[in-house]
Scaffold this active site. Structure first.
Site, PDB file in Angstrom:
ATOM      1  N   GLN A  83       0.782  -1.251   0.000  1.00 28.02           N
ATOM      2  CA  GLN A  83       0.000   0.000   0.000  1.00 28.02           C
ATOM      3  C   GLN A  83       0.811   1.296   0.000  1.00 28.02           C
ATOM      4  O   GLN A  83       0.496   2.232  -0.734  1.00 28.02           O
ATOM      5  CB  GLN A  83      -0.951   0.019   1.206  1.00 28.02           C
ATOM      6  N   LYS A 134      16.126 -10.916 -10.334  1.00 28.84           N
ATOM      7  CA  LYS A 134      17.232 -11.728  -9.799  1.00 28.84           C
ATOM      8  C   LYS A 134      17.864 -12.567 -10.912  1.00 28.84           C
ATOM      9  O   LYS A 134      18.901 -13.188 -10.709  1.00 28.84           O
ATOM     10  CB  LYS A 134      16.733 -12.605  -8.664  1.00 28.84           C
ATOM     11  N   GLU A 188       1.145  -1.305   8.286  1.00 32.79           N
ATOM     12  CA  GLU A 188       0.348  -0.167   8.763  1.00 32.79           C
ATOM     13  C   GLU A 188       0.233  -0.046  10.291  1.00 32.79           C
ATOM     14  O   GLU A 188       0.629   0.951  10.883  1.00 32.79           O
ATOM     15  CB  GLU A 188      -1.069  -0.289   8.159  1.00 32.79           C
ATOM     16  N   ASP A 243       0.527   3.725   6.064  1.00 31.89           N
ATOM     17  CA  ASP A 243       0.806   3.373   4.667  1.00 31.89           C
ATOM     18  C   ASP A 243       0.515   4.543   3.725  1.00 31.89           C
ATOM     19  O   ASP A 243       1.420   5.118   3.130  1.00 31.89           O
ATOM     20  CB  ASP A 243      -0.068   2.181   4.255  1.00 31.89           C
ATOM     21  N   GLY A 289      -7.904  20.315  19.069  1.00 31.49           N
ATOM     22  CA  GLY A 289      -7.552  21.734  19.076  1.00 31.49           C
ATOM     23  C   GLY A 289      -8.042  22.420  20.344  1.00 31.49           C
ATOM     24  O   GLY A 289      -8.322  21.767  21.352  1.00 31.49           O
ATOM     25  N   GLY A 290      -8.137  23.726  20.298  1.00 33.19           N
ATOM     26  CA  GLY A 290      -8.521  24.479  21.482  1.00 33.19           C
ATOM     27  C   GLY A 290     -10.022  24.646  21.649  1.00 33.19           C
ATOM     28  O   GLY A 290     -10.467  25.332  22.578  1.00 33.19           O
TER      29      GLY A 290
END
Ligand SMILES: CC(C)(COP(=O)(O)OP(=O)(O)OC[C@H]1O[C@@H](n2cnc3c(N)ncnc32)[C@H](O)[C@@H]1OP(=O)(O)O)[C@@H](O)C(=O)NCCC(=O)NCCS
Length: 415
Positions: free
Chosen positions: A17, A75, A139, A168, A247-248
């Protein structure tokens, strides 16, 4: 119309992902993204969480739009040569293999530099340099190691991971920014560089406010907007804050009409200070607008639980959409808890291209999330993900291989 990243060629060596999120974004901005997959197998997600037998999963199709797929056994010595040709032709190599895998394949930074000194090599890893740098990471490991899990959930429960894939997809976003930044620097220096986005770092970046709170807690011993205040205990580390606002402006999730049977009949309600008087009017508690125990933000903090309980008595008489309509008239910040079903069916998201219907040759029609970033001069058209190796011949021809050479490489198992 031209696209922002027209002319940029990406060697997309990503899987699962995090990496694919990044290269999909670059493809939406116009880059030519060539996804290199293991011959015969491909990105493991093609077959993970399948809903239709033998058909590329939604996991894969929803992360690999607008790309071309070539299969190379990197490979195999001859496959390695094909990859070298691609490295010489591309601007950016993006990878999210386990630590050391690219080196083991023979493609160290030094070797890539020899092949193409302008190449930008961008990697997602679980951790940056340090004790965990060799670990494989998915994740939820990143969410735990980056501070999200310890700060998510309720105080009386265990740490919780979030549904948003901040480890991810969040890190893929960070990497995409690193890549376009490195491309810009290359226009001045002419040189490539390495770009690293570690998933722990990406999650922590998104948890920035919690490190803010850690330091506030250490200095003052309390945080008045947290549900633990005033009666609960604060320990040494930032506690889980339930649904409190980061937040505030105090906020909480409240029940709406129908909550007994609908798991998403809820609304997020923010008691923003400038609209306090309007909130009091709407819920029928006009006296709170002037009561010294409730009239100011500071006075309200010890009573937040009671305040939200009172507001909830009102929201429970309305559906989440009715409540939204009424509250929005007074500029009271709030948001409905939308289910994935509601989001999938939302006409405005279809209109903006945030939710897109895509047709796929073996799957048929399916929904996906389109480009969330809108550029006025570089519109996004979402096209389906490639079938495994669909563009191998096309890309090989662009690299200068003749049909005979292609067929010989195929016989040798290199492609
Ligand atoms: C996601 C992760 C845990 C998956 O691990 P995995 O399935 O074991 O896969 P790996 O990344 O180890 O790669 C597997 C092997 O495939 C090989 N391989 C990949 N593409 C190949 C190709 N086209 N041809 C031949 N071999 C290939 C690699 O060289 C590697 O081989 P090696 O172990 O011998 O060196 C791991 O890749 C990882 O930690 N990545 C970084 C963090 C990350 O992005 N995590 C988020 C995932 S959403």
């Amino acid at each position: 119309m031209s696209k922002a990243l027209d002319g940029v060629r990406i060697l997309d060596f990503t899987h699962v992902q995090s990496g694919p999120t990044c290269t999909q974004l670059l493809a939406w901005f116009g880059a030519d993204v060539i996804k290199v997959e293991r011959a015969g197998a491909g990105d493991i997600t093609r077959e993970q969480l399948r809903d239709i037998p033998e058909v590329d999963s939604l996991y894969f199709t929803m992360l690999n739009h607008n790309k071309r797929s070539v299969t190379i056994d990197t490979k195999n010595p001859e496959g390695k040569q094909v990859l070298e040709a691609l490295i010489q032709k591309c601007d950016v190599l993006v990878e999210n293999f386990a630590p050391g895998a690219l080196d083991r394949m023979g493609f160290t930074w030094e070797r890539i530099q020899e092949l193409n000194p302008r190449m930008i090599v961008a990697s997602v890893k679980g951790f940056g340099p340090g004790p965990y740098e060799d670990c494989k990471v998915y994740e939820n490991v990143a969410q735990c190691a980056g501070g999200a899990a310890s700060t998510t959930g309720f105080d009386d429960g265990p740490p919780v991971v979030t549904g948003a894939q901040i480890g991810d997809s969040g890190t893929g976003l960070h990497l995409a920014l690193g890549i376009v930044t490195a491309l810009y620097q290359r226009t001045h220096t002419g040189r490539g560089q390495r770009v690293l986005a570690a998933m722990q770092d990406g999650v922590l970046n998104l948890c920035r406010v919690k490190l803010r709170d850690q330091q506030r807690l250490e200095r003052t011993g309390t945080m008045k907007e947290y549900p633990q205040y005033p009666n609960g205990q604060f320990g040494e580390a930032v506690p889980r804050a339930g649904n409190a606002s980061g937040g505030g402006q105090p906020g909480w999730i409240l029940k709406c009409k129908g909550w007994e049977t609908d798991p998403n009949a809820y609304i997020y309600f923010i008691t923003q200070a400038p609209v306090w008087a309007k909130i009091c009017n709407v819920i029928g508690k006009e006296e709170w607008a002037t009561d010294p125990d409730y009239a100011t933000p500071a006075a309200r903090l010890p009573h937040l639980k009671d305040i939200f309980a009172e507001i909830e008595r009102w929201t429970m008489t309305k559906t989440k959409f009715e409540a939204m309509q009424i509250l929005n008239k007074y500029d009271i910040p709030c948001g409905p808890i939308l289910s994935m079903k509601e989001i999938a069916e939302e006409p405005s998201l279809r209109k903006t291209g945030t939710i897109v219907e895509v047709d796929h040759p073996t799957r048929g029609k399916y929904l996906t999330v389109g480009n969330p970033i809108k550029l006025s001069d570089s519109p996004t058209e979402v096209t389906r993900s490639p079938l495994l190796g669909e563009h191998t011949d096309e890309v090989m021809a662009e690299l200068g291989y003749s049909p005979e050479q292609i067929s010989a490489l195929r016989t040798a198992g290199a492609i």
